[in-house]
Design a protein around this motif. Structure first.
Motif, PDB file in Angstrom:
ATOM      1  N   UNK A 158       0.790  -1.314   0.013  1.00  0.00           N
ATOM      2  CA  UNK A 158      -0.170  -0.093   0.155  1.00  0.00           C
ATOM      3  C   UNK A 158       1.008   1.240   0.112  1.00  0.00           C
ATOM      4  N   UNK A 159       0.125   2.457  -0.547  1.00  0.00           N
ATOM      5  CA  UNK A 159       0.738   3.555  -0.259  1.00  0.00           C
ATOM      6  C   UNK A 159       1.662   3.953  -1.521  1.00  0.00           C
ATOM      7  N   UNK A 160       2.394   5.006  -1.343  1.00  0.00           N
ATOM      8  CA  UNK A 160       3.063   5.642  -2.470  1.00  0.00           C
ATOM      9  C   UNK A 160       4.295   4.948  -2.798  1.00  0.00           C
ATOM     10  N   UNK A 161       4.801   4.343  -1.788  1.00  0.00           N
ATOM     11  CA  UNK A 161       5.988   3.574  -1.666  1.00  0.00           C
ATOM     12  C   UNK A 161       5.886   2.347  -2.484  1.00  0.00           C
ATOM     13  N   UNK A 162       6.901   2.322  -3.851  1.00  0.00           N
ATOM     14  CA  UNK A 162       6.899   1.077  -4.558  1.00  0.00           C
ATOM     15  C   UNK A 162       8.071   0.170  -4.304  1.00  0.00           C
ATOM     16  N   UNK A 163       8.892   0.395  -3.634  1.00  0.00           N
ATOM     17  CA  UNK A 163       9.861  -0.434  -3.224  1.00  0.00           C
ATOM     18  C   UNK A 163      10.966   0.107  -2.038  1.00  0.00           C
ATOM     19  N   UNK A 164      11.686  -0.668  -1.655  1.00  0.00           N
ATOM     20  CA  UNK A 164      12.898  -0.374  -0.949  1.00  0.00           C
ATOM     21  C   UNK A 164      13.908  -0.608  -1.453  1.00  0.00           C
ATOM     22  N   UNK A 165      15.067   0.134  -1.292  1.00  0.00           N
ATOM     23  CA  UNK A 165      16.170   0.161  -2.181  1.00  0.00           C
ATOM     24  C   UNK A 165      17.670   0.488  -1.055  1.00  0.00           C
ATOM     25  N   UNK A 166      18.460  -0.339  -1.513  1.00  0.00           N
ATOM     26  CA  UNK A 166      19.932  -0.142  -1.092  1.00  0.00           C
ATOM     27  C   UNK A 166      20.786   0.040  -2.397  1.00  0.00           C
ATOM     28  N   UNK A 167      21.642   0.963  -2.428  1.00  0.00           N
ATOM     29  CA  UNK A 167      22.553   1.504  -3.538  1.00  0.00           C
ATOM     30  C   UNK A 167      23.848   1.942  -3.160  1.00  0.00           C
ATOM     31  N   UNK A 168      24.520   1.692  -3.972  1.00  0.00           N
ATOM     32  CA  UNK A 168      25.854   2.466  -3.697  1.00  0.00           C
ATOM     33  C   UNK A 168      26.765   2.698  -5.305  1.00  0.00           C
ATOM     34  N   UNK A 169      27.015   3.870  -5.269  1.00  0.00           N
ATOM     35  CA  UNK A 169      27.601   4.382  -6.314  1.00  0.00           C
ATOM     36  C   UNK A 169      28.816   4.988  -6.277  1.00  0.00           C
ATOM     37  N   UNK A 170      29.928   4.660  -6.767  1.00  0.00           N
ATOM     38  CA  UNK A 170      31.268   5.364  -6.753  1.00  0.00           C
ATOM     39  C   UNK A 170      31.746   6.131  -8.073  1.00  0.00           C
ATOM     40  N   UNK A 171      31.424   7.498  -8.136  1.00  0.00           N
ATOM     41  CA  UNK A 171      31.756   8.241  -9.048  1.00  0.00           C
ATOM     42  C   UNK A 171      32.792   9.196  -9.060  1.00  0.00           C
ATOM     43  N   UNK A 172      33.727   9.556 -10.111  1.00  0.00           N
ATOM     44  CA  UNK A 172      34.691  10.263  -9.880  1.00  0.00           C
ATOM     45  C   UNK A 172      34.780  11.091 -11.182  1.00  0.00           C
ATOM     46  N   UNK A 173      34.460  12.469 -11.071  1.00  0.00           N
ATOM     47  CA  UNK A 173      34.856  13.349 -11.949  1.00  0.00           C
ATOM     48  C   UNK A 173      36.283  13.721 -12.190  1.00  0.00           C
ATOM     49  N   UNK A 174      36.754  13.281 -13.242  1.00  0.00           N
ATOM     50  CA  UNK A 174      38.006  13.539 -13.689  1.00  0.00           C
ATOM     51  C   UNK A 174      38.314  14.954 -14.410  1.00  0.00           C
ATOM     52  N   UNK A 175      38.583  16.138 -14.120  1.00  0.00           N
ATOM     53  CA  UNK A 175      39.008  17.408 -14.973  1.00  0.00           C
ATOM     54  C   UNK A 175      40.090  17.251 -15.599  1.00  0.00           C
ATOM     55  N   UNK A 176      40.176  17.775 -16.751  1.00  0.00           N
ATOM     56  CA  UNK A 176      41.384  17.724 -17.918  1.00  0.00           C
ATOM     57  C   UNK A 176      41.991  16.624 -17.773  1.00  0.00           C
ATOM     58  N   UNK A 177      41.218  15.420 -18.001  1.00  0.00           N
ATOM     59  CA  UNK A 177      41.787  14.246 -18.232  1.00  0.00           C
ATOM     60  C   UNK A 177      42.558  14.294 -19.565  1.00  0.00           C
ATOM     61  N   UNK A 178      43.755  13.656 -19.650  1.00  0.00           N
ATOM     62  CA  UNK A 178      44.469  13.788 -20.947  1.00  0.00           C
ATOM     63  C   UNK A 178      44.434  12.661 -21.672  1.00  0.00           C
ATOM     64  N   UNK A 179      43.996  12.648 -22.942  1.00  0.00           N
ATOM     65  CA  UNK A 179      43.814  11.710 -23.759  1.00  0.00           C
ATOM     66  C   UNK A 179      44.179  12.006 -25.286  1.00  0.00           C
ATOM     67  N   UNK A 180      44.085  11.374 -26.445  1.00  0.00           N
ATOM     68  CA  UNK A 180      44.724  11.628 -27.513  1.00  0.00           C
ATOM     69  C   UNK A 180      44.022  11.375 -28.701  1.00  0.00           C
TER      70      UNK A 180
END
Length: 457
Positions: free
Chosen positions: A230-252
């Motif tokens: 019942x109710x607006x809750x449609x699921x329960x969740x456990x999550x983990x995200x490791x995100x790394x923004x790399x500024x000025x990454x050197x590629x070629x």
């Protein structure tokens, strides 16, 4: 342009005998070699040719080695034109578990661990974080689409507490979020986690990172998980995200060339991007066999053909493996802004991408823009019956030809049709590629390049 002038002057002085002294490479066009090239670039060792664990660097090193073995001369030190980019990456943990429990603790045995790459992926701009854990989960609420049209629903949403959880919505509704009032959008962004339901997991790259964890879940997987009672809750969740923004990454970009027999200061250019989407989490990688190990393999086969002295055209041939195409055509844009050959001296450019199929023929982007050259290509194809059909498209910013044609360089982007539909997903594997049209397409491209090279006056 200023950077290209000294090299341009040197090119005029190049003599063919020096290049001819190089041992002739193996005869093109070689399908076992093509298969090996694709399998190598799409293997796990190359980390999806992205920006985690040096995947792009390994692919670039492979191209350098192949260019050197073929006897291509460098247009930059060690064939390498370096450039920076900002890129969001997912090098570490990527986990999502859904539960049908109605409390803050999952019902024993009801929690389902989803598989990254198969059941869910991170959105390209996703931030990092963690919600829930082994013995607890947080609520996920269903986004109410009445908020798009009903003021009362908007107020109810505005006062909804997230309880460290988040909300789920469909992809079509996510595209409508920018139309909501700013306070509503800000409240939605304050949720810890957003799940977006999609029919197919199609990954991409981003140059930015938001604070919110954002995951894309296959609609069919979501439907297989029971909702709460019942109710607006449609699921329960456990999550983990490791995100790394790399500024000025050197590629070629990797750039080599073969000097022409008669006019080395006039150029034909063949391009293909060697990069792909890389990895997502510790174990999931995107192989990119069709996109674009196949186009890179064709570029190398054409280079092998023209590297043989008897096949050398009147003008010079430049071969470019572009980096960071998947990040937004970054490598080709950089090249046009810092050209290693004068752009006005390029007679024609062929950009090769998605060449692993072909049972339904090929499409030529810019075919409606450069009509004369498309008619030539069509006539060659009709005369030799190389492909079932060639379809002309107009201007499109969908691959590395784009910035060249915007600078006035006549350019085609060719891709094949039919066969596998795997695209920007973990199923784009070498074994999925029939390479139906690859041999005939090689001959068509060779004939077209020969015609453009012979048209020098």
């Amino acid at each position: 342009m200023k950077q290209s002038r000294p090299l341009f002057s040197r090119l005029r002085c190049l003599l063919l005998p020096a290049a001819s002294a190089i041992l002739a490479p193996a005869q093109a066009q070689d399908m076992p070699r093509v298969r090996h090239t694709i399998a190598t670039l799409a293997s796990p060792a190359y980390q999806g040719r992205g920006y985690v664990r040096g995947g792009d660097q390994q692919a670039a090193a492979y191209l350098r080695q192949r260019f050197q073995e073929l006897g291509l001369q460098p247009l930059a030190p060690n064939y390498t034109q370096s450039f920076p980019l900002d890129i969001n990456t997912f090098p570490g943990q990527l986990k999502l578990a859904l539960s049908s429990g109605i409390l803050r603790f999952p019902v024993l045995g009801s929690s389902q661990q989803l598989r990254p790459g198969l059941d869910f992926i991170a959105a390209p701009e996703s931030g990092g974080g963690k919600v829930g854990g082994l013995f607890s989960a947080v609520p996920i609420w269903q986004f109410d689409t009445l908020a798009f049209t009903d003021a009362a629903a908007q107020q109810q949403l505005l006062h909804h507490p997230w309880h460290n959880g988040g909300y789920v919505l469909r992809a079509a509704d996510a595209r409508r979020l920018p139309a909501l009032p700013l306070p509503i959008r800000q409240h939605l962004d304050s949720a810890t986690l957003r799940l977006m339901l999609v029919p197919k997991l199609t990954a991409s790259l981003a140059a930015e990172q938001v604070l919110q964890m954002r995951l894309m879940v296959r609609d069919s997987v979501w439907r297989s998980i029971s909702a709460t009672a019942s109710g607006p809750t449609v699921a329960l969740v456990a999550a983990r995200v490791e995100a790394v923004l790399q500024p000025r990454y050197q590629t070629q970009n990797i750039v080599g060339y073969l000097p022409g027999r008669i006019q080395p200061d006039s150029f034909l250019v063949v391009t293909a991007h060697y990069d792909h989407l890389g990895t997502m989490g510790r174990r999931t990688y995107f192989p990119g066999a069709n996109d674009n190990a196949s186009g890179t393999a064709m570029l190398l086969e054409l280079a092998a053909h023209y590297a043989r002295p008897e096949n050398r055209p009147a003008c010079s041939l430049v071969f470019i493996g572009f980096g960071a195409e998947e990040a937004g055509l970054v490598g080709s844009k950089y090249f046009t802004e810092h050209p290693l050959v004068p752009l006005p001296r390029i007679r024609f450019l062929l950009n090769l991408d998605l060449l692993g199929t072909g049972s339904d023929g090929a499409t030529v982007v810019n075919g409606r823009v450069f009509e004369k050259q498309f008619q030539q290509l069509q006539q060659l194809n009709t005369a030799q019956q190389y492909l079932p059909s060639l379809t002309a498209r107009g201007r499109a910013a969908n691959s590395d030809h784009y910035y060249f044609s915007e600078y006035g360089v006549p350019a085609f982007f060719l891709y094949t049709r039919g066969g596998t539909t795997a695209y920007h997903d973990v199923q784009d594997l070498p074994r999925q590629l029939p390479l139906t049209a690859f041999p005939n397409l090689f001959h068509l491209l060779r004939d077209f390049l020969n015609l453009q090279g012979a048209a020098i006056r």
